[in-house]
Design a protein around this motif. Structure first.
Motif, short mmCIF file in Angstrom:
data_model
loop_
_atom_site.label_atom_id
_atom_site.label_comp_id
_atom_site.label_asym_id
_atom_site.label_seq_id
_atom_site.Cartn_x
_atom_site.Cartn_y
_atom_site.Cartn_z
N LEU A 1 71.12 -54.72 -49.59
CA LEU A 1 71.89 -54.31 -50.76
C LEU A 1 71.57 -52.84 -51.01
CD1 LEU A 1 72.25 -56.24 -54.13
CD2 LEU A 1 71.97 -53.77 -54.05
N ASP B 1 76.12 -55.37 -49.53
CA ASP B 1 76.62 -55.09 -50.87
C ASP B 1 76.20 -53.68 -51.25
OD1 ASP B 1 77.86 -55.41 -53.30
OD2 ASP B 1 76.64 -57.11 -53.97
N ARG C 1 73.86 -60.28 -58.02
CA ARG C 1 74.26 -59.92 -56.66
C ARG C 1 73.22 -60.39 -55.64
NH1 ARG C 1 77.93 -54.81 -56.08
NH2 ARG C 1 78.94 -54.70 -58.11
#
Length: 227
Positions: free
Chosen positions: A76, A97, A111
């Protein structure tokens, strides 16, 4: 689950790490790209939070080098670079992400949950084994209609068992994914946590779903059995 936070803003790094630890994650930290790259291959992380503006080795270069060796680990990106082309570049290079600064911690944690859930159980936020039901979103566990109250470390340990049902997990693997880099696999701490987790499960289930394979490790099963 074990997470690496690679962030050179030390106050932000510590705030993220502390927040995630309070949610039950095992968290390691570093503040430069060289160390992030080294840790990614030395340790067994489930997810890496990667800042792009890292000293010594840029975050995108770290991502590129990670993806050359490991296609599976979740990454991420957390960056102040908010332009669309920066996001596209990061995602095209293999990030799972991309979250821009400033951000809300609740969104970051959501997330992370989504990425880890996608890794193991796709869209399902419920992990089940027999009468055990764990809600990853609500961070709760029920045995039938009764809620099982667990410490954060017990929850993380049970989560890892449920994600790898019927597979024997060594003490070393459990330490690598449920504890951070400061844990000592020979200290006995894991045996203590497993013992308390088993005691709580057995009190409601009337049997012990976590079994021991002597000399190898532990596994969770739907079937009743003796340790």
């Amino acid at each position: 689950m074990r997470i690496l936070v690679a962030e050179d803003e030390l106050d932000l790094q510590e705030a993220i790490a502390e927040g995630l630890r309070m949610e039950g994650y095992a968290v390691d930290t570093c503040s430069n790209g060289e160390e992030a790259y080294e840790l990614a291959f030395v340790e067994n992380y489930d997810l890496i939070i990667l800042d792009l503006n890292l000293p010594q080795l840029d975050g995108l270069k770290v991502l590129e080098k990670i993806r050359e060796e490991n296609k599976e680990i979740k990454v991420l990106i957390l960056s102040a670079r908010s332009r669309v082309n920066d996001k596209v570049l990061g995602l095209d290079m293999g990030a799972n992400d991309y979250l821009t600064k400033p951000f809300d911690f609740e969104e970051l944690e959501a997330r992370i949950r989504n990425l880890l859930r996608r890794k193991f159980v796709q869209e399902n936020s419920i992990l089940s084994c027999g009468e055990i039901n764990m809600d990853l979103t609500k961070r709760s566990v029920f045995i039938g209609e009764h809620e099982l109250l667990l410490t954060k470390k017990e929850f993380a340990l049970l989560e890892y068992f449920l994600l790898h049902q019927e597979r024997v997990l060594s003490q070393e693997e459990l330490v690598a994914h449920v504890w951070d880099q400061n844990a000592d696999s020979f200290s006995g701490v894991i045996r203590v946590h497993i013992a308390t987790l088993r005691k709580k499960l057995k009190a409601l289930l009337k049997n012990d779903p976590i079994l021991t394979k002597v000399g190898v490790g532990y596994f969770i099963t739907k079937n009743d059995g003796d340790t």
